[in-house]
Design an enzyme around this catalytic site. Sequence first.
Site, PDB file in Angstrom:
ATOM      1  N   MET A 193       9.168   4.304   4.852  1.00  0.00           N
ATOM      2  CA  MET A 193       9.222   2.922   4.369  1.00  0.00           C
ATOM      3  C   MET A 193      10.420   2.716   3.439  1.00  0.00           C
ATOM      4  O   MET A 193      11.019   1.644   3.419  1.00  0.00           O
ATOM      5  CB  MET A 193       7.915   2.541   3.646  1.00  0.00           C
ATOM      6  CG  MET A 193       6.704   2.467   4.566  1.00  0.00           C
ATOM      7  SD  MET A 193       6.969   1.596   6.146  1.00  0.00           S
ATOM      8  CE  MET A 193       7.531  -0.007   5.590  1.00  0.00           C
ATOM      9  N   LEU A 243       0.801  -1.220   0.000  1.00  0.00           N
ATOM     10  CA  LEU A 243       0.000   0.000   0.000  1.00  0.00           C
ATOM     11  C   LEU A 243       0.836   1.273   0.000  1.00  0.00           C
ATOM     12  O   LEU A 243       0.318   2.375   0.182  1.00  0.00           O
ATOM     13  CB  LEU A 243      -0.987  -0.033   1.175  1.00  0.00           C
ATOM     14  CG  LEU A 243      -1.900  -1.278   1.118  1.00  0.00           C
ATOM     15  CD1 LEU A 243      -2.748  -1.382   2.362  1.00  0.00           C
ATOM     16  CD2 LEU A 243      -2.787  -1.279  -0.112  1.00  0.00           C
ATOM     17  N   CYS A 244       2.140   1.142  -0.234  1.00  0.00           N
ATOM     18  CA  CYS A 244       3.004   2.309  -0.362  1.00  0.00           C
ATOM     19  C   CYS A 244       2.784   3.005  -1.697  1.00  0.00           C
ATOM     20  O   CYS A 244       2.583   2.342  -2.714  1.00  0.00           O
ATOM     21  CB  CYS A 244       4.474   1.877  -0.315  1.00  0.00           C
ATOM     22  SG  CYS A 244       5.145   1.836   1.336  1.00  0.00           S
ATOM     23  N   ASP A 262      23.629 -12.521   2.892  1.00  0.00           N
ATOM     24  CA  ASP A 262      23.886 -13.355   1.708  1.00  0.00           C
ATOM     25  C   ASP A 262      25.377 -13.449   1.397  1.00  0.00           C
ATOM     26  O   ASP A 262      25.881 -14.526   1.059  1.00  0.00           O
ATOM     27  CB  ASP A 262      23.142 -12.768   0.501  1.00  0.00           C
ATOM     28  CG  ASP A 262      23.309 -13.623  -0.751  1.00  0.00           C
ATOM     29  OD1 ASP A 262      23.145 -14.848  -0.640  1.00  0.00           O
ATOM     30  OD2 ASP A 262      23.602 -13.069  -1.815  1.00  0.00           O
TER      31      ASP A 262
END
Lengths: 165, 165, 165, 165, 165, 165
Positions: free
Chosen positions: D112, D75-76, D127
Site C-alpha cells: 500500500m 485499515l493500514c 497538479d
Amino acid sequence: MSQFTHFDDAGASRMVDVGAKPVTRRQARASGLVRMAPATLRAICDRETAKGDVREVARLAGIMAAKRTGDLIPLCHPLALDSVRLELTPRGDDGLQIEATVEITAKTGVEMEALTAVSVAALTVYDMCKSMDRGMTIERIQLESKSGGASGDFARSAEALQKSE
Amino acid sequence: MSQFTHFDDAGASRMVDVGAKPVTRRQARASGLVRMAPATLRAICDRETAKGDVREVARLAGIMAAKRTGDLIPLCHPLALDSVRLELTPRGDDGLQIEATVEITAKTGVEMEALTAVSVAALTVYDMCKSMDRGMTIERIQLESKSGGASGDFARSAEALQKSE
Amino acid sequence: MSQFTHFDDAGASRMVDVGAKPVTRRQARASGLVRMAPATLRAICDRETAKGDVREVARLAGIMAAKRTGDLIPLCHPLALDSVRLELTPRGDDGLQIEATVEITAKTGVEMEALTAVSVAALTVYDMCKSMDRGMTIERIQLESKSGGASGDFARSAEALQKSE
Amino acid sequence: MSQFTHFDDAGASRMVDVGAKPVTRRQARASGLVRMAPATLRAICDRETAKGDVREVARLAGIMAAKRTGDLIPLCHPLALDSVRLELTPRGDDGLQIEATVEITAKTGVEMEALTAVSVAALTVYDMCKSMDRGMTIERIQLESKSGGASGDFARSAEALQKSE
Amino acid sequence: MSQFTHFDDAGASRMVDVGAKPVTRRQARASGLVRMAPATLRAICDRETAKGDVREVARLAGIMAAKRTGDLIPLCHPLALDSVRLELTPRGDDGLQIEATVEITAKTGVEMEALTAVSVAALTVYDMCKSMDRGMTIERIQLESKSGGASGDFARSAEALQKSE
Amino acid sequence: MSQFTHFDDAGASRMVDVGAKPVTRRQARASGLVRMAPATLRAICDRETAKGDVREVARLAGIMAAKRTGDLIPLCHPLALDSVRLELTPRGDDGLQIEATVEITAKTGVEMEALTAVSVAALTVYDMCKSMDRGMTIERIQLESKSGGASGDFARSAEALQKSE
C-alpha cells in the site's frame, strides 16, 4: 490585564478570538540563515546545475510546513493561505539565506507561517547536507516585515539589522 | 558517487535505505537561543510563578513536533522515539536558551528530531510573545552532540562554539 | 514567462497567489476505475447486502483524503470544502467505477481534491481486497468536469472518452 | 469465514492482528502512468534541464505520502519504513511512467505504501501541469512485485501485463 | 428521505453541502467530567501551584485537537476557527470538570469542535495521571449550548441536566 | 520525587524514556457508552440493515484515531500498532456501548490508544446523529483491562463497575 494575549487573566492558554477583526489582505516576510562550511555551500550550488537540488527540496518543505503552521504552533489559528514563496540565496562563501513571503486575506496575520516556512526549510537544508557537515548552524530567524493587520505594520529597521550582525 | 546521501547518482531525491543498519540506542542533543527585549524575558520568567507559563507551552510544542519530524522533513524516516526532553533557560537578560534531548533505539539517528523540537519550541516562544515584542530573533540552532550511530559520535567542540559566538 | 504556474521564472516552486481572484462557487468531478477479477467484484457486491461494505470504507477514505489534499500535494492551497460525495458503481463484471464530486465557495478550484478523493478511494478498495486479488489495477483517473473558476469550465469531451477507452 | 481479512465474521472493519507474524525484510514495487499531451511531456523534460523540475516535486510528494499511508488508508498499519525510492521516466511521446520501491523490516508488507507513493506522485504531476493540460489521465496503477512476506512473493506476470493493455 | 443528513438516500456517506448556507457567527459550548480518586485530584491541584500543571497540558491538547476535528471525524467540514477556550475546574473532591467554548464565522457550526476539545483534554488528563490512578473515568461529555446556526439555538435544559445526574 | 511520570522534578513536561523497557506483547481494552433517545438508537440499528451504517463509520473513525494517538495526546509515544478492533453494541433501549481492543509488541502500553479509539468513535456517533438528537451524551469512557507491561496487569473490578453505575 494580561500582557500575553495567548493567556487569559488566570494564566490559562487560549486561542484568542479573532471573530470581530476585519478581513484584510495581509503579508508577512521572514528570513533566516544557514551557516555551513564553504565546501558544503559549493556542493549545494554546484549540484543545482547538475544533479540534485537541495534548495528545491528545502523550498517545498518550507511551503508545506507553512500550510501546517496551525498544527505545529499550539495557539495559532488554522488559516487558508493565498500564497507562499521561498527564496534561498548564497550569502558570502558560507551562508545560505532563506526568505519566505506569505500572503492571506483573513482576520489574522501570517507572521508565524512565514517564520515556520523559513525554519523548516532551514532544517531541511541541514538534513540534506548533514552527512557532509554536521556543524552547520541555523541563525537569525526573524520577521522582516508584516503589513495589513490592525496592530499596524512592522518593518525591521536598519539599526535592528546592524545590531543583529 | 554522490556526496549527498539523499540524492541518487542521477540527482533524484530518495529516502535512504537503513534496512541493513544495526538497531542501537541513539541520542541527539540540539540547542537554540531566542533573543528578545529584556522586558519580554522578564515577563516570561515572572509569569511562570504567577499566571501562564510560556516555557511549558513551548516545551509541549517542541515535544509534539519531534514526534512529527518525519512528516515535516521530506526525506526523514518516520521514527518511534523513546524519549524527548526540552529545557528552556534564561541566558543573560535577553536570551532564552532552548535545549532538546531525544533518544531512540533504532537503525537511524535523531538529530533532525532534536533540531525540530528546538525550532518549533522557539517558534512557539515567538508566537506567545509577539504581541509585545515583534523584534525577537531565533539564533544559533545547532546540533550539540549525537551518539550511538554507525557514522560515529559527534560533539560540538569548544573551538566550534567560540567560532560561532 | 513560465508555462508552469507553480514555478517562477527562475524555476523555483511556489504556491501561486490567489489573493486577487474572486470568491465563486466551484465544482469539480473526477473519476477512476478499479479493475479486478470478476470473483472479487462479486465478493464486494455480495458482501454489501450481508457483511462488510468495501465501498463504504473506500468512500469514507476518499472523503477524508479530499479534506487533506493540501497536506499531500505540495503546492495545493489548503481549502475549506463545502461538500464531498463519492459513488462506487460496478461496471461490467470486472470494474468498480469511482466518481467524486467536490464543491467549494473559494478563490481556487477543487480539481485536485476530486482527483485525490478518487485515488485514495481506489487505493482503499485495493487494500480491502488485496488478500484475494493482488492483480487489481487502478485505471484512468481523470477530471470529468470543472466549473466556476476564472480559467473557464472544463468538460471531458465525448471524443476524449472514446479515445481513452 | 470471511474472505476479506479486513472484516470480521460480522462484517465489521478491523485492523488485522499482525502480532504473531515474523519480522522480515520486505519489499514492494508499484507503478503507474500519467498520460498527457506530447507538448506537456516535452515541457516537463525540457524544464528539467532548465527551470523547474516537475519530476522532483512529484518524487518528494510520493516519498512523503508513502510515510503517511497509515493515515490515509483506514485499515493500514502505521509503519516505520526503511527506504522509499521513486523513478519518473518518459514513455513514448505522451506518457510519464512512475515506479516506486519501498522497503521495510517488519511484520507486514508495504504494497500500500508503494501504491500510495505512485498515486500521490501522479496526482502531483497532474497538479503541476494542469494549467496547460487538463485532459491528462492517470493510468494503470498496479503492484509490480512484492517479496518477503508470509503470504508468498508476487510478481506481475507477462500475461497479466498483456491482459491489462 | 434520509433522517441522517450524513447518508444519502442510498445509505452512502457524504460530506453534506453547506455551500448555500449563510456565513454567520456561531458558538458552541461542550462539557465533560473526569472522575478520579480524591488523591489524584489533590495532586493535580497541588502541583499547579508547585511543579507541573496537568490542566495546562490538557488545555493545550484540547485546543490543538479542536483545530484537527475535520481530520478526526470523517464527515466534519474542515473549519478555520475564530477562537477556542477550555476551562478545567475541580468539582467536589473527585471530579475535574472540563468546558470548551469554540467560536467561528462560517456556514456550519462548531459543536463537534467543542466536543472534540473536551474529549481530548479529558484523555490527556487521563494520560498525565494514569501512573497513579488507572481507574479514572471520563463521564458525561455533552453539548451545553450552541447558537448562530440555521437549525436554531440549543441549550441543554435544567431537566436534561437533572436527568443525567 | 514526582508522582507524575510525565513531569520532571522541576515540573517540566517530558516524554518519559522507555528505552530500557523490554519489548513485550501488550493489550488494552477500553469502553464507553453513548446515551441517546430510544428513537435515535432504533434509527441506528434499523438503518444498518437498510441504508447507511452509523456503527461502521464510527468504527473506522475509532481505528484511524487509535493510529494517531501520539499526534493528539502530547506526551504519548508514537507507536506501531499490531491490531485495533472496535465493537458497538446496543445496550438497553437508549445506549450504544463502544468497546475497543488494541494490541502491540512494544516497550510501552496502549491504554491511551484504546481510550482514544472509544472517544473518537463516540464523537463520530454524535456527529452522525446530531441532526436528530442534540441531547446525546457520551458516558463512562474507561479502561477495562490492560496486560503485558512492567507496571502489572489491570482489570476493572466488579466493585468498580458497580460503583460507577
